[in-house]
Design an enzyme around this catalytic site. Structure first.
Site: not given
Ligand code: SAM
Length: 341
Positions: A208, A233-234, A253
């Protein structure tokens, strides 16, 4: 005819009053009514004791408690109020299946957004700026992670949904032949720990943004499994950790088809034949007539959209993944497993 008319009227009343019922739940939860009742010696309290504990007016507390009884959130015997089985299950802040985190997210973030639903519909745009006075081009970095308390609240919300749905998602498919998994956007790690628990032979890397990973200690379970590790990371820019199974729970989504394709092509590149992608989301019915939970969520108008299982299947197919199984869990999230050819 009259019976039918009455049924229609009561459905109308339920819809007209739905927002009040939600706000009663949010308020009782925020004021810790359920925790206060649980902590009392007998599990029961009279309205004036609750009022004192939650530091609220007697008149307001009594009305809140009565409304809670009518909604099945509390029960009353004589003058004594107590939690119902449902509230003990989901509404105590330290319960294993507590929805408190998600409820507070609804109260503080989703409620203000939905106050501007009319504009959202007219313009087809997210109302974050109108509701919070701040634009949010990037939902996560701008809206959720720029302030510590907002980030923590968002993470608690994700955590509570992951705790409630995680076991059903983790056990949806037989993953016994795989050794490593990577939970992309795994947030607090709750889902990753569920996968580790459900699959004794699986090591799970939870990936994350750095802002999220730095908070992971806050959500570490007491009996944390050392097969779960954390990488910052991204997922649009950085190299993805190598894994046999890529988990995307409530990720797709949030993003447009264009961004989904960027992410899936990165995953496809990282995958060897036989590796798989597990997508967990609310799956819309194929005719898009339900479930309303997904269709209502879509109205928050992020750049992403809600999709059906066959839409997810098609997205993955265009990156060389064949759908092996779809599972409707009857929990908050469904799941689809797609295997790299
Ligand atoms: N997967 C988890 C769950 O089902 O409980 C969290 C879902 S949450 C809606 C979306 C997650 O994606 C967040 O934790 C957010 O920090 C992560 N996220 C968003 N953009 C991201 C990126 N560019 N790289 C890595 N993680 C990212």
């Amino acid at each position: 005819e009259t019976e039918d008319g009455k049924e229609k009227l009561s459905k109308m009343i339920e819809l007209m009053d739905g927002f009040k019922a939600s706000k009663v739940l949010f308020t009782a939860s925020k004021l810790h009514v359920f925790d206060v009742l649980r902590s009392s010696k007998t599990g029961e309290l009279q309205a004036e004791d609750v009022a004192q504990e939650i530091k609220a007016s007697m008149k307001g507390t009594e009305r809140l408690l009565e409304a809670c009884v009518s909604l099945g959130l509390l029960q009353r015997t004589g003058k004594e109020y107590a939690n119902t089985a449902m509230s003990r299950h989901f509404l105590l802040s330290d319960g294993p299946l507590s929805l408190q985190g998600y409820i507070q997210h609804c109260n503080e973030l989703v409620w203000p957004l939905f106050t501007h639903l009319e504009t959202a519909v007219r313009e087809g745009t997210n109302q974050h700026e109108k509701a919070f006075g701040k634009s949010s081009d990037n939902l996560f970095q701008d809206a959720y992670y720029s302030r510590h308390e907002v980030k923590l609240r968002f993470m608690k919300a994700m955590h509570s949904i992951a705790k409630v749905s995680g076991r059903d998602v983790a056990t949806a498919f037989d993953l016994s032949k795989y050794k490593t998994a990577c939970d992309l956007g795994g947030c607090t790690g709750a889902m990753a720990y569920e996968f580790a628990k459900a699959h004794p032979g699986l090591s799970v890397t939870m990936f994350d943004l750095p802002e999220v990973i730095e908070m992971s200690g806050h959500f570490r379970p007491h009996d944390a499994d050392d097969r779960v590790s954390f990488v910052a990371g991204d997922f649009f820019k950085d190299e993805l950790p190598k894994a046999d199974v890529y988990i995307l729970a409530r990720i797709l989504h949030d993003w447009s088809d264009e961004k989904v394709h960027i992410l899936l092509s990165k995953i496809a590149k990282a995958c060897n034949p036989g590796c798989c992608v597990l997508v967990s989301e609310i799956f819309l019915d194929e005719d898009r007539k339900g479930p309303s939970r997904g269709l209502l969520q879509a109205l928050s108008m992020t750049e992403g959209r809600q999709r059906s299982a066959s839409e997810y299947s098609l997205l993955l197919k265009s990156h060389g993944f064949t759908t092996a199984q779809v599972k409707h869990t009857h929990n908050l999230l469904d799941a689809i497993l797609c295997v790299a050819e």
